[in-house]
Design an enzyme around this catalytic site. Structure first.
Site: not given
Ligand code: IVH
Length: 666
Positions: A36, A82-83, A113, A115, A117, A136, A225, A290, A314, A408, A411, A426, A432
């Site tokens: 590559y 957010s979730l 899925e 989550k 980080d 975001r 996602y 979801k 979580k 040590c 000892c 040691c 010891c």
């Molecule tokens: S869906 C409307 N899917 O988690 C829902 N979020 O707490 C939109 N995240 O801001 C998010 N893995 O940064 C979704 N498989 C996943 C995710 C995911 C990580 C994060 C994402 C979001 C935060 C929500």
């Protein structure tokens, strides 16, 4: 001529892009990294000669050449939400029930899925070309990080396929691999640059870097996602179909994503991902469920800032911050001196942690750790907790630098630093008390002689009280003396002596392991037992001959011969044998000794306790057939750290997944 050059440039570009697709999206590279790079440099040269043929989506155009002044603000056309969260199985059941009621259904299919980080990012493609990328931000307004996102090789600059919508917004998570993170921090420490506490902060810091040339050097990854704005109606009925399409356009989608039915299916997924979590090369902080049916998503709608049709589940956090109250050193079984941070108790990964290893002197210096510091500690899986990073801004004025002792602490023998090793030792060996205690604890431990009721504290007490000096002394204990020990009494003493008595019948490999020879773990002990079959032969075999045995290299061979060259060790072995320790002759395997008979097993990822060859020979010994690749005929996958496509494939095929510890326990 020029037309020919143009064609050639286009072919090279598309070959490189194709390869990136195979590598990042399909996880199935078609050429090596070296090939590559070669192709890439050839393209750079050609483009230098013929700059008129450079296009924006050429892989050579990922890195711009100047830093930005700042980030532009970008309004999200559709807010990035957010979730909600569930934290337990009960809450998950409530979540599912609520949706069942609202939808008037008896069963809901979820897309489950990992989550990831990292940092949520929106990427807009116009006519298939990457046009804009944004963070975001607060969900409504984010920052323009297009130049930085373009440097991430996993994100295509142009989409694959012919029927592309005019505009498509893909949303997903930018993450940094754990391996990349470790390497980055090590390098930064060496250069005296800023280190990051965890891969998430590193990913976020890299994206908010004003100089894209710096971002380009960071090992970032991306998984989509969801989608945001799209200029035309798509023909898909479910979320996962949509993600599959996104994948076909050349954008990575996490391979663990799968359909799960109801709360029960989701709970199983949570458990399974929790089990493989420590083997992944990237951090996840939970899983997401979801509703898969898009029409149902629409029907369920949103609450203030999150969809009603999705939730996060979580895992306990693997990292926490706390204060170092003291630093002292621990003397290991083989005399190694390890500095240990004594922490203000803190819960990490669901367990209260009070100590964390600082590994060695060099590590303390590199991380600049002092007593009184506020630090990040990490405890992942069964790994010993460690101090990851000092929060320098919170360093108190009276913080105290730790100075490694020269003698040590137990000892008082002067410590040695061995050439090429980071640790101090040691050299007093069994003279010891600390090493004596550790040696006896090891001798009695589960994988060695497995003496029930002889815990660490009791060993320490018996050594302190002068009841035992070597493992052999265990077999001549006086019941009255034991019963007189603090918190013992007659009944406990009787039980202990009985279990010591019954430990006398063992196996040769356990006995060799129990001796605590440096570098001789269970696997090597087993090799020695099976190949040499007699402890006196083991003791007499030369280093040269030992090296002939499978998986024994020069260092291990030297440790073994050093151990048996020591008169004191030989004397203890004779005392043990005189005390009546016995084992059965090494026999040919039986059904019972081969619990994996008839099973086809695949090994993947890197193992920490065994070499690949040892793991393989262990599996074979246990009756298994070891195969190279995962198929529907595979019964089990043993996944080590950083397992890749084999693990994903096995999960897809529903194959039983085991970790290294399982093999060790077997
Ligand atoms: S869906 C409307 N899917 O988690 C829902 N979020 O707490 C939109 N995240 O801001 C998010 N893995 O940064 C979704 N498989 C996943 C995710 C995911 C990580 C994060 C994402 C979001 C935060 C929500």
């Amino acid at each position: 001529m020029s037309e020919k050059i143009q064609k050639q440039i286009e072919t090279m570009r598309s070959d490189l892009n194709d390869n990136a697709y195979h590598y990042y999206v399909l996880d199935d590279p078609t050429i090596s990294d070296v090939e590559y790079d070669k192709l890439y440099h050839e393209l750079v040269e050609l483009e230098n000669q013929y700059p008129e043929y450079i296009s924006d989506d050429s892989p050579t155009q990922r890195v711009g050449d100047k830093p930005l002044d700042g980030f532009k603000q970008i309004q999200h056309e559709i807010p990035m939400l957010s979730l909600g969260n569930v934290f337990s199985e009960e809450e998950l059941i409530d979540f599912d029930k609520r949706l069942l009621d609202l939808a008037e259904l008896t069963e809901i299919k979820y897309s489950a899925e990992p989550k990831l980080d990292g940092l949520a990012v929106s990427i807009v493609y116009v006519n298939g070309k990457l046009q804009q990328a944004a963070t975001r931000g607060d969900g409504a307004v984010g920052e323009d990080i297009t130049a930085n996102v373009k440097t991430i090789k996993a994100i295509p600059l142009s989409l694959r396929g012919n029927e592309l919508p005019e505009k498509l917004e893909v949303r997903g998570e930018v993450i940094m691999s754990r391996k990349g993170f470790d390497e980055y921090n090590r390098q930064a420490e060496l250069l005296g640059e800023k280190t990051f506490a965890n891969p998430r902060n590193a990913a976020a810091g890299s994206l908010r870097q004003l100089d894209p040339r710096k971002t380009a050097k960071r090992p970032l990854m991306f998984y989509a996602y969801s989608i945001g704005v799209v200029s035309e109606e798509l023909p898909f009925n479910t979320h996962l179909e949509t993600l599959n399409w996104v994948k076909s356009l050349g954008i990575p989608v996490n391979a663990f994503n799968q359909i799960c039915i109801g709360a029960l299916g989701c709970q199983k997924f949570h458990q399974m991902i929790g089990d493989v979590r420590s083997t992944l090369d990237y951090d996840i902080d939970g899983v997401v469920y979801k509703v898969n049916d898009l029409a149902l998503q629409k029907k369920l709608g949103f609450v203030t800032k999150s969809p009603r049709w999705a939730t996060a589940h979580k895992f306990p956090a693997e990292e926490a911050t706390t204060t170092i109250e003291n630093i002292d050193v621990q003397v290991g079984r083989t005399g190694s001196i390890t500095p240990v941070a004594r922490l203000k108790p803190v819960v990490v990964g669901g367990v209260t942690v009070t100590n964390a290893t600082l590994h060695n002197k060099d590590e303390i210096r590199r991380k600049d750790v002092r007593i009184g510091d506020r630090v990040f500690v990490r405890r992942a899986g069964d790994v010993i907790p460690e101090v990851v990073k000092v929060i320098k801004q919170k360093r108190p004025k009276d913080s105290v630098e730790f100075i490694m002792p020269t003698h040590c602490p137990v000892c008082e023998t002067e410590l040695h630093k061995i050439e090429g090793e980071a640790v101090l030792r040691c050299p007093a060996g069994l003279f010891c008390d600390a090493q004596r205690k550790e040696a006896i604890k090891h001798f009695a431990s589960r994988k060695a002689l497995d003496i029930e009721g002889l815990g660490d504290k009791l060993v320490e007490l018996m050594v302190d009280e002068g009841l035992i000096k070597t493992p052999a002394d265990l077999f001549h204990l006086d019941k009255q003396e034991v019963s007189d020990l603090e918190r013992m009494g007659e009944k406990s003493a009787t039980n202990l002596l009985a279990s010591i008595e019954s430990s006398k019948h063992t196996s040769l490999d356990k006995f060799i392991y129990a001796l605590g020879i440096r570098e001789v773990g269970e696997a090597t002990a087993l090799t020695l037992a099976q190949q040499l079959k007699d402890i006196h032969i083991v003791a007499k075999t030369t280093a040269e001959d030992l090296e002939e045995l499978p998986d024994i290299g020069p260092i291990v061979a030297k440790r073994i011969t050093q151990f048996f060259a020591d008169e004191h060790n030989l004397a203890v072995i004779e005392q043990l044998l005189d005390a009546g320790i016995t084992w059965d002759k090494i026999e040919t395997p039986t059904k019972e000794s081969q619990p994996l008979l008839g099973k086809t097993i695949v090994l993947t990822g890197s193992l920490s306790q065994y070499t690949r060859a040892t793991a393989k020979s262990k599996l074979i010994e246990l009756g298994a057939k070891v195969a190279g690749s995962v198929s529907k005929n595979t019964d089990m996958l043993v996944a080590g750290e950083k397992a890749g496509s084999k693990l994903t494939k096995a999960v897809k095929l529903g194959i039983e997944i085991k970790d290294e510890q399982w093999l060790v326990d077997l």
